[in-house]
Structures are given as C-alpha cells and as structure tokens.
Scaffold this motif. Structure first.
Motif, PDB file in Angstrom:
ATOM      1  N   SER A 132     -14.384   6.252  -3.078  1.00  0.00           N
ATOM      2  CA  SER A 132     -12.980   6.657  -3.139  1.00  0.00           C
ATOM      3  C   SER A 132     -12.215   5.779  -4.117  1.00  0.00           C
ATOM      4  CB  SER A 132     -12.347   6.552  -1.742  1.00  0.00           C
ATOM      5  OG  SER A 132     -10.958   6.803  -1.801  1.00  0.00           O
ATOM      6  N   VAL A 133     -11.588   6.429  -5.077  1.00  0.00           N
ATOM      7  CA  VAL A 133     -10.678   5.769  -6.004  1.00  0.00           C
ATOM      8  C   VAL A 133      -9.329   6.461  -5.862  1.00  0.00           C
ATOM      9  CG1 VAL A 133     -10.145   5.281  -8.424  1.00  0.00           C
ATOM     10  CG2 VAL A 133     -12.506   5.140  -7.606  1.00  0.00           C
ATOM     11  N   VAL A 134      -8.279   5.691  -5.586  1.00  0.00           N
ATOM     12  CA  VAL A 134      -6.985   6.303  -5.342  1.00  0.00           C
ATOM     13  C   VAL A 134      -5.943   5.715  -6.281  1.00  0.00           C
ATOM     14  CG1 VAL A 134      -6.235   4.662  -3.560  1.00  0.00           C
ATOM     15  CG2 VAL A 134      -5.330   6.972  -3.532  1.00  0.00           C
ATOM     16  N   VAL A 135      -5.077   6.577  -6.790  1.00  0.00           N
ATOM     17  CA  VAL A 135      -3.956   6.146  -7.615  1.00  0.00           C
ATOM     18  C   VAL A 135      -2.734   6.052  -6.711  1.00  0.00           C
ATOM     19  CG1 VAL A 135      -2.558   6.624  -9.653  1.00  0.00           C
ATOM     20  CG2 VAL A 135      -4.971   7.309  -9.602  1.00  0.00           C
ATOM     21  N   GLY A 136      -2.153   4.852  -6.630  1.00  0.00           N
ATOM     22  CA  GLY A 136      -1.013   4.629  -5.759  1.00  0.00           C
ATOM     23  C   GLY A 136       0.303   4.866  -6.475  1.00  0.00           C
ATOM     24  N   TYR A 137       1.278   5.380  -5.735  1.00  0.00           N
ATOM     25  CA  TYR A 137       2.592   5.680  -6.289  1.00  0.00           C
ATOM     26  C   TYR A 137       3.679   5.139  -5.372  1.00  0.00           C
ATOM     27  CZ  TYR A 137       0.954   8.843  -9.947  1.00  0.00           C
ATOM     28  OH  TYR A 137       0.365   9.366 -11.080  1.00  0.00           O
ATOM     29  N   LEU A 138       4.824   4.865  -5.971  1.00  0.00           N
ATOM     30  CA  LEU A 138       6.054   4.556  -5.262  1.00  0.00           C
ATOM     31  C   LEU A 138       7.015   5.713  -5.466  1.00  0.00           C
ATOM     32  CD1 LEU A 138       8.333   2.763  -3.988  1.00  0.00           C
ATOM     33  CD2 LEU A 138       8.700   1.843  -6.290  1.00  0.00           C
ATOM     34  N   ALA A 139       7.628   6.188  -4.380  1.00  0.00           N
ATOM     35  CA  ALA A 139       8.638   7.242  -4.463  1.00  0.00           C
ATOM     36  C   ALA A 139       9.850   6.819  -3.653  1.00  0.00           C
ATOM     37  CB  ALA A 139       8.089   8.575  -3.944  1.00  0.00           C
ATOM     38  N   LEU A 140      11.044   7.114  -4.180  1.00  0.00           N
ATOM     39  CA  LEU A 140      12.291   6.792  -3.504  1.00  0.00           C
ATOM     40  C   LEU A 140      13.012   8.069  -3.113  1.00  0.00           C
ATOM     41  CD1 LEU A 140      13.608   3.898  -5.784  1.00  0.00           C
ATOM     42  CD2 LEU A 140      12.141   3.747  -3.760  1.00  0.00           C
ATOM     43  N   VAL A 141      13.578   8.069  -1.912  1.00  0.00           N
ATOM     44  CA  VAL A 141      14.329   9.225  -1.420  1.00  0.00           C
ATOM     45  C   VAL A 141      15.568   8.720  -0.696  1.00  0.00           C
ATOM     46  CG1 VAL A 141      12.270  10.682  -1.143  1.00  0.00           C
ATOM     47  CG2 VAL A 141      13.065   9.284   0.779  1.00  0.00           C
ATOM     48  N   ARG A 142      16.530   9.595  -0.528  1.00  0.00           N
ATOM     49  CA  ARG A 142      17.649   9.294   0.355  1.00  0.00           C
ATOM     50  C   ARG A 142      17.215   9.562   1.786  1.00  0.00           C
ATOM     51  NH1 ARG A 142      21.920  12.422  -3.549  1.00  0.00           N
ATOM     52  NH2 ARG A 142      22.158  10.743  -5.091  1.00  0.00           N
ATOM     53  N   ASP A 143      17.657   8.724   2.690  1.00  0.00           N
ATOM     54  CA  ASP A 143      17.241   8.857   4.079  1.00  0.00           C
ATOM     55  C   ASP A 143      17.628  10.224   4.636  1.00  0.00           C
ATOM     56  OD1 ASP A 143      16.161   7.560   6.542  1.00  0.00           O
ATOM     57  OD2 ASP A 143      18.174   8.030   7.257  1.00  0.00           O
ATOM     58  N   ALA A 144      16.680  10.878   5.283  1.00  0.00           N
ATOM     59  CA  ALA A 144      16.901  12.204   5.860  1.00  0.00           C
ATOM     60  C   ALA A 144      15.835  12.457   6.913  1.00  0.00           C
ATOM     61  CB  ALA A 144      16.836  13.275   4.776  1.00  0.00           C
TER      62      ALA A 144
END
Length: 350
Positions: free
Chosen positions: A103-115
């Motif tokens: 397993s090779v995984v590409v990690g990401y950061l995502a930002l959202v407004r709280d909901a």
C-alpha cells in the motif's frame, strides 16, 4: 507476499468549531485471519481518515479523487485542498502482512467550515484527542512531564552505544524541548515519529505485534503502552500529524486560516481559530493590531449581538492582501511591543 502495489488516497479534513480543531474520521475494521489470531480476540475498531484506492480510469487527477472520496464520505464541500506526502512504509496497511498488496498512499490536507456531517459512516473527532501533547493553550500539557519525557529518557538510555544515544538525545531535545530547549510548535510529525520509534503509542505496539505473528515469534517484550492520544487505523496519525504540521507552518506566512471561517467574523473568532491550530495563545492586542493595521481584515460596518456584552464588530478577509504582501501570516509576536510588519501599498495598476 504479493508484489502488487495499490495506490491509495487519504485526507485529513479539518475544521474549527468554537475553538476546538476537529478532523473527520470514519470507522475502520481490520480482521486478523483466523490462523493468526490468539484465542477469540475481538475485531479491533479504529478511527481512520477518509480514504480509498485511487481509480485512475475514473479520475483525471489525484485531487479529483480526493475530493470525490472525502466529499462522498462526509457530505462536506472541501474548500482548500493541498497534497502532503506519499506514505509507503512496508506494512503500513496490515493487510499486506497477510498477502494483500503493498500500500502506497498519497496524503492530503483539506479545510472546511464547520458543519454537520451527512455521511453515515463519518464523525467529527477533536484533533487534540489524537495529539494531547500538542495543545498548549491553557498550560504545558501534564502528560509531557508525567509520562512522555521520563519514557523518552529511558528510550535514550537504552540505545545500543554512545553514538546512538547522542542521536536519540538530540532528536528528543529538538522535538520535545528537553533540557531547556524551546518548544517548536511545527515539529508535530517529528514528535509523533519519535513516540512511535520509542514504542510509546498504541500503533507501534500493534505493528510490532502483527509482525511477530507473521514470523511466528513471541509477542514483543514490554507492556502495552499507555494510550498517548487516541489511536488511528494504519498510519492515520502519521498523516494527520503531517497535516497539522503543514497548517502550523503556513499560519506564519499564508492567510490559510480564513478558509475555516464564515464570510464575516469577529476578531475574537479569528483569534480562536489561530490559537486552535497553533496550540498556543497569542497576545490579544498585538494580534488585533496585526490583523487590522497589517491589512488582512477590514470592518464590514455590521455587528454581531452578544448576550451580556458589547456587540462585536464583524470583519471580512481582504483578499487583496495576498497580492499586497509577500507574507500574510496570522501569528503575531507574543511581545506586544514588537513592531508590525510593513505592508506595501496596494497596486494602482501601473
């Protein structure tokens, strides 16, 4: 062992609610094959970050796949998405131990407004539940002095030779501020990696135990470590530590914090978000001077009613600030007398 490789996507979806940084988690199950179980052990459940194998025939880009996976599992609309690192350590997915693909995984950061989350399998978790040693807003975390630092000193002393002890000592000093060194809020991933190597987090014990089963060896020595933070499936906490580290670094030079706020907000709300992500308090007056005089925010002329106090003025982010400054960070000096950064005049089109 199979020689196949599976490319996956994993994303840390972060929001801030009332001063609490939160991350979207989903439930993960990993069943140890019957021939490798010890007795009638229960099926472990762990929080996991939203993720899935990448489908190249369906998505043109990795980011398209990340958005589809995270939005499908959470029901949220991702605002800001950034690639972190590629994680490919052998056995990062325990299924590989039992014949599954590498397993090779590409990690990401995502930002959202709280909901609220719409996905049935997703839920919000307080981010510092996973890293309680990272939250310094109220005081130095007691866990550091009562558990972590004594255990790290034991880990340093247990190294095989003087050179190895010196390397461990230097790493721990820089990461955890030992022996009078400063605490660097950005060394989030390094701190987690040291705790993992020292066998002080559940993930380390879990991975060593699975490897011992495959080798038909006795379980690793020692006792199950105290739960230093809430564990995650696979290397979810490693990906999440990378995301928090990236966020903290960008607070100093990019207006990323505004992706987590509504279109209009009070300066108190803005300060809460900055402190929630940095894990540290900022000087209130200096912070407000930096935001206003530094040109990052502007008043709207409207006010938010607050029960039992003066109405708070609403502000909005000045997007022009991105073009007017080479550094548009949101963390001021803790020294209220420190000078504000200079702001170049707005371009007049010439």
């Amino acid at each position: 062992m199979t020689s196949d490789v599976q490319l996956g996507l994993s994303v840390a979806v972060v929001a801030v609610a009332g001063g609490t940084p939160r991350v979207v988690t989903v439930r993960s199950e990993f069943a140890v094959p019957a021939e490798h179980r010890r007795g009638d052990e229960p099926l472990p459940h762990r929080d996991a970050l939203p993720g899935a194998p990448f489908e190249p025939e369906r998505f043109r880009t990795l980011q398209d796949g990340v958005r589809a996976v995270a939005e499908g599992l959470s029901g949220l609309s991702l605002r800001y998405v950034e690639q972190l690192y590629t994680f490919g350590d052998r056995f990062r997915d325990p299924h590989e131990l039992f014949g599954g693909p590498r397993s090779v995984v590409v990690g990401y950061l995502a930002l959202v407004r709280d909901a609220p989350l719409a996905g049935a399998a997703a839920e919000w978790r307080a981010l510092y539940d996973h890293f309680p040693w990272e939250d310094w807003r109220d005081q130095r975390p007691a866990l550091l002095d009562s558990v972590i630092i004594p255990a790290l000193r034991g880990w340093i002393a247990a190294a095989g030779d003087d050179e190895a002890r010196a390397r461990r000592g230097e790493r721990a000093q820089l990461a955890f501020g030992l022996d009078g060194a400063d605490w660097d809020m950005e060394r989030v991933l390094e701190r987690y990696e040291i705790l993992y190597e020292a066998g002080l987090v559940v993930e380390s014990f879990r991975d060593r135990d699975l490897a011992a089963r495959m080798a038909e060896a006795p379980p690793p020595g020692g006792i199950m470590p105290r739960a230093l933070g809430r564990p995650m499936a696979r290397d979810g906490r490693r990906v999440l530590a990378s995301a928090l580290e990236r966020l903290r670094g960008k607070l100093k030079y990019r207006p990323i914090v505004f992706e987590l706020l509504p279109p209009t907000f009070t300066l108190h709300q803005l300060q809460q978000v900055v402190e929630a992500l940095s894990g540290e308090r900022v000087h209130k007056q200096n912070f407000r001077r930096l935001m206003i005089s530094g040109g990052l925010v502007e008043p709207t002329g409207s006010f938010e009613s607050q029960t039992g106090g003066r109405p708070a003025e609403l502000h909005r982010f000045r997007r022009q600030a991105i073009h007017e400054r080479t550094s548009a960070g949101a963390i001021p000096s803790a020294d209220p007398s420190a000078p504000l950064p200079s702001v170049p005049p707005a371009s007049n089109g010439r």
